[in-house]
Write an enzyme that holds these catalytic residues in place. Structure first.
Site, PDB file in Angstrom:
ATOM      1  N   ASP A  34      -0.086   4.509  -0.097  1.00  0.00           N
ATOM      2  CA  ASP A  34      -0.760   5.759   0.313  1.00  0.00           C
ATOM      3  C   ASP A  34       0.177   6.721   1.041  1.00  0.00           C
ATOM      4  OD1 ASP A  34      -3.052   4.549  -0.588  1.00  0.00           O
ATOM      5  OD2 ASP A  34      -3.887   4.179   1.408  1.00  0.00           O
ATOM      6  N   HIS A  35       1.058   6.163   1.879  1.00  0.00           N
ATOM      7  CA  HIS A  35       1.881   7.052   2.704  1.00  0.00           C
ATOM      8  C   HIS A  35       2.946   7.795   1.904  1.00  0.00           C
ATOM      9  CE1 HIS A  35      -0.209   4.851   5.836  1.00  0.00           C
ATOM     10  NE2 HIS A  35       0.034   5.894   6.586  1.00  0.00           N
ATOM     11  N   ARG A  50       3.559  18.912   0.516  1.00  0.00           N
ATOM     12  CA  ARG A  50       4.027  20.063  -0.270  1.00  0.00           C
ATOM     13  C   ARG A  50       3.202  20.338  -1.521  1.00  0.00           C
ATOM     14  NH1 ARG A  50       9.253  21.805   1.361  1.00  0.00           N
ATOM     15  NH2 ARG A  50       8.882  21.881   3.593  1.00  0.00           N
ATOM     16  N   ARG A 103      -6.934  12.801   1.198  1.00  0.00           N
ATOM     17  CA  ARG A 103      -5.786  13.257   1.993  1.00  0.00           C
ATOM     18  C   ARG A 103      -4.451  12.760   1.439  1.00  0.00           C
ATOM     19  NH1 ARG A 103      -6.840   9.983   7.574  1.00  0.00           N
ATOM     20  NH2 ARG A 103      -8.824  11.051   7.336  1.00  0.00           N
ATOM     21  N   HIS A 104      -4.468  11.689   0.650  1.00  0.00           N
ATOM     22  CA  HIS A 104      -3.193  11.240   0.055  1.00  0.00           C
ATOM     23  C   HIS A 104      -3.350  10.943  -1.431  1.00  0.00           C
ATOM     24  CE1 HIS A 104      -5.065   7.537   1.423  1.00  0.00           C
ATOM     25  NE2 HIS A 104      -4.617   7.631   2.659  1.00  0.00           N
ATOM     26  N   ASN A 125       0.848  -1.187   0.000  1.00  0.00           N
ATOM     27  CA  ASN A 125       0.000   0.000   0.000  1.00  0.00           C
ATOM     28  C   ASN A 125       0.896   1.255   0.000  1.00  0.00           C
ATOM     29  OD1 ASN A 125      -1.429   2.257   1.046  1.00  0.00           O
ATOM     30  ND2 ASN A 125      -3.070   0.898   1.710  1.00  0.00           N
ATOM     31  N   THR A 138      -6.658   6.399  10.468  1.00  0.00           N
ATOM     32  CA  THR A 138      -6.594   5.322   9.476  1.00  0.00           C
ATOM     33  C   THR A 138      -7.859   4.486   9.631  1.00  0.00           C
ATOM     34  OG1 THR A 138      -5.279   3.449   8.659  1.00  0.00           O
ATOM     35  CG2 THR A 138      -5.231   3.842  11.037  1.00  0.00           C
ATOM     36  N   THR A 139      -8.035   3.469   8.769  1.00  0.00           N
ATOM     37  CA  THR A 139      -9.272   2.693   8.802  1.00  0.00           C
ATOM     38  C   THR A 139      -9.391   1.938  10.121  1.00  0.00           C
ATOM     39  OG1 THR A 139      -8.836   2.367   6.464  1.00  0.00           O
ATOM     40  CG2 THR A 139     -10.665   1.149   7.402  1.00  0.00           C
ATOM     41  N   GLU A 167     -11.066  -9.267   3.015  1.00  0.00           N
ATOM     42  CA  GLU A 167      -9.775  -8.966   3.634  1.00  0.00           C
ATOM     43  C   GLU A 167     -10.051  -8.831   5.122  1.00  0.00           C
ATOM     44  OE1 GLU A 167      -7.278  -6.000   1.826  1.00  0.00           O
ATOM     45  OE2 GLU A 167      -6.254  -5.578   3.717  1.00  0.00           O
ATOM     46  N   GLN A 209       2.065   1.094   5.874  1.00  0.00           N
ATOM     47  CA  GLN A 209       2.780   2.066   6.697  1.00  0.00           C
ATOM     48  C   GLN A 209       4.158   1.578   7.140  1.00  0.00           C
ATOM     49  OE1 GLN A 209       3.589   2.575  10.082  1.00  0.00           O
ATOM     50  NE2 GLN A 209       3.819   4.804  10.036  1.00  0.00           N
ATOM     51  N   GLU A 218      -8.855   0.638  -2.864  1.00  0.00           N
ATOM     52  CA  GLU A 218      -9.750   0.661  -1.705  1.00  0.00           C
ATOM     53  C   GLU A 218     -10.609   1.911  -1.780  1.00  0.00           C
ATOM     54  OE1 GLU A 218      -7.410   0.767   1.806  1.00  0.00           O
ATOM     55  OE2 GLU A 218      -6.327  -1.044   1.317  1.00  0.00           O
ATOM     56  N   ARG A 224      -9.383   8.072  -0.606  1.00  0.00           N
ATOM     57  CA  ARG A 224     -10.258   8.481   0.505  1.00  0.00           C
ATOM     58  C   ARG A 224     -11.175   9.609   0.066  1.00  0.00           C
ATOM     59  NH1 ARG A 224      -8.691   6.628   5.945  1.00  0.00           N
ATOM     60  NH2 ARG A 224     -10.378   8.008   6.543  1.00  0.00           N
ATOM     61  N   HIS A 256      -3.626  -4.551   7.777  1.00  0.00           N
ATOM     62  CA  HIS A 256      -3.730  -3.405   8.678  1.00  0.00           C
ATOM     63  C   HIS A 256      -2.816  -3.560   9.878  1.00  0.00           C
ATOM     64  CE1 HIS A 256      -5.143   0.140  10.676  1.00  0.00           C
ATOM     65  NE2 HIS A 256      -5.706   0.475   9.547  1.00  0.00           N
ATOM     66  N   GLY A 257      -1.877  -2.659   9.971  1.00  0.00           N
ATOM     67  CA  GLY A 257      -0.968  -2.643  11.121  1.00  0.00           C
ATOM     68  C   GLY A 257       0.089  -3.731  11.086  1.00  0.00           C
ATOM     69  N   HIS A 273      -5.652   3.656  -1.631  1.00  0.00           N
ATOM     70  CA  HIS A 273      -6.942   3.976  -1.024  1.00  0.00           C
ATOM     71  C   HIS A 273      -7.336   5.395  -1.441  1.00  0.00           C
ATOM     72  CE1 HIS A 273      -9.381   4.185   3.039  1.00  0.00           C
ATOM     73  NE2 HIS A 273     -10.116   4.490   1.997  1.00  0.00           N
TER      74      HIS A 273
END
Ligand code: PXP
Length: 267
Positions: A15-16, A24, A55-56, A13, A106-107, A157, A243, A76, A51, A220-221, A49
């Site tokens: 996204d980050h 920026r 946001r990303h 993933n 986060t989700t 998932e 992440q 997602e 959203r 997740h995580g 994802h």
């Protein structure tokens, strides 16, 4: 994507990376470059994802990544009909329907496919009739698994967040300050029991789903420390991890971070 019991697929993933870029609002880091590096270092899938608050990942990212990625794209999005409409236009390989609250970091928690049955069912029907595979991001709960099957999703998932949080509380010296989870005040021996329960829930749900004919992913995580127990669950064929890989890439570079995770995601 492979689905034998020897290989377990790794979805990364990104996204980050987009989150850093959005700090920026310039095109640095460039996501397509990241997709190339991730693909060259052992990932099987790219997960992004879109959203509602953007946001990303941005709409244009989704379009560009789907057009140029050498790997399948797992998009997602929430069950909001406007988001589903965008997903239909973008034509990713797969859509994973996730719950979404704007204020969350986060989700948090899986999609309640029982309480939002009508919207989920509409989304599944539209996506499948446009040849897009549908996965539902749910908690490891047998009722959610059974309802996912009844709604004719092709995949689920399983949300591994509870397992990951308890694992972190047991194994790291860092205080878990901003997570509101039930186990926060438990003594160590009870945390061990809670960890075992969370693993049992994931194992049981994965088996149940598999017997019902659903393919099973998890995520997740997950990180370099807690991922091995997930690889040991036979019915899970894919892990989606974000992440921890992107955080490590700051120190090691993205290629090494993906490669290091790839070495751990085996059975
Ligand atoms: N799977 C799903 C469905 C997610 O929503 C997320 C987070 O966006 C992930 C996997 C990856 O989670 P993490 O970034 O904690 O590895």
């Amino acid at each position: 994507m492979q689905n034998d019991h020897h290989k377990i697929a790794l979805g990364v993933n990104i996204d980050h990376i987009a989150l850093l870029r959005e700090a920026r609002r310039i095109n640095n880091p460039e996501l397509l470059q990241a997709v190339g590096v991730v693909a060259q270092n052992g990932a099987d899938q790219i997960t992004i994802h879109l959203r509602e608050d953007r946001r990303h990942i941005q709409d244009e990212d989704v379009r560009r990544i789907i057009t140029s990625s050498p790997l399948p794209i797992n998009l997602e999005c929430s069950i909001d009909p406007q988001m589903v409409e965008i997903a239909l236009q973008m034509q990713p390989h797969r859509v994973t329907l996730v719950p979404e609250k704007r204020e969350e970091v986060t989700t948090e928690g899986g999609l309640d496919v029982i309480n939002s049955s009508a919207l989920v069912s509409d989304a599944i029907e539209q996506l499948k009739s446009n040849h897009i595979e549908v996965s539902l991001f749910i908690d490891p709960d047998e009722h959610q698994v059974e309802h996912s099957c009844a709604l004719e999703a092709q995949m689920i998932e399983l949300h591994t967040g509870r397992y990951a949080n308890i694992y972190a509380m047991l194994n790291s010296a860092l205080a878990y300050s901003h997570h509101s989870i039930d186990e926060l005040d438990l003594p160590r021996d009870e945390l061990q029991v809670a960890l075992k329960e969370s693993l049992d829930d994931l194992t049981r749900s994965a088996k149940h789903a598999s017997l019902l004919g659903l393919r099973v992913a998890a995520g997740h995580g997950l990180n370099y420390h807690n991922v091995s127990a997930m690889c040991a669950i036979d019915d899970i064929f894919e892990l989606n991890i974000g992440q921890s890989i992107i955080a490590r890439s700051i120190y090691t570079g993205l290629a090494t971070a993906v490669e290091d995770m790839r070495k751990l995601v085996v059975r």
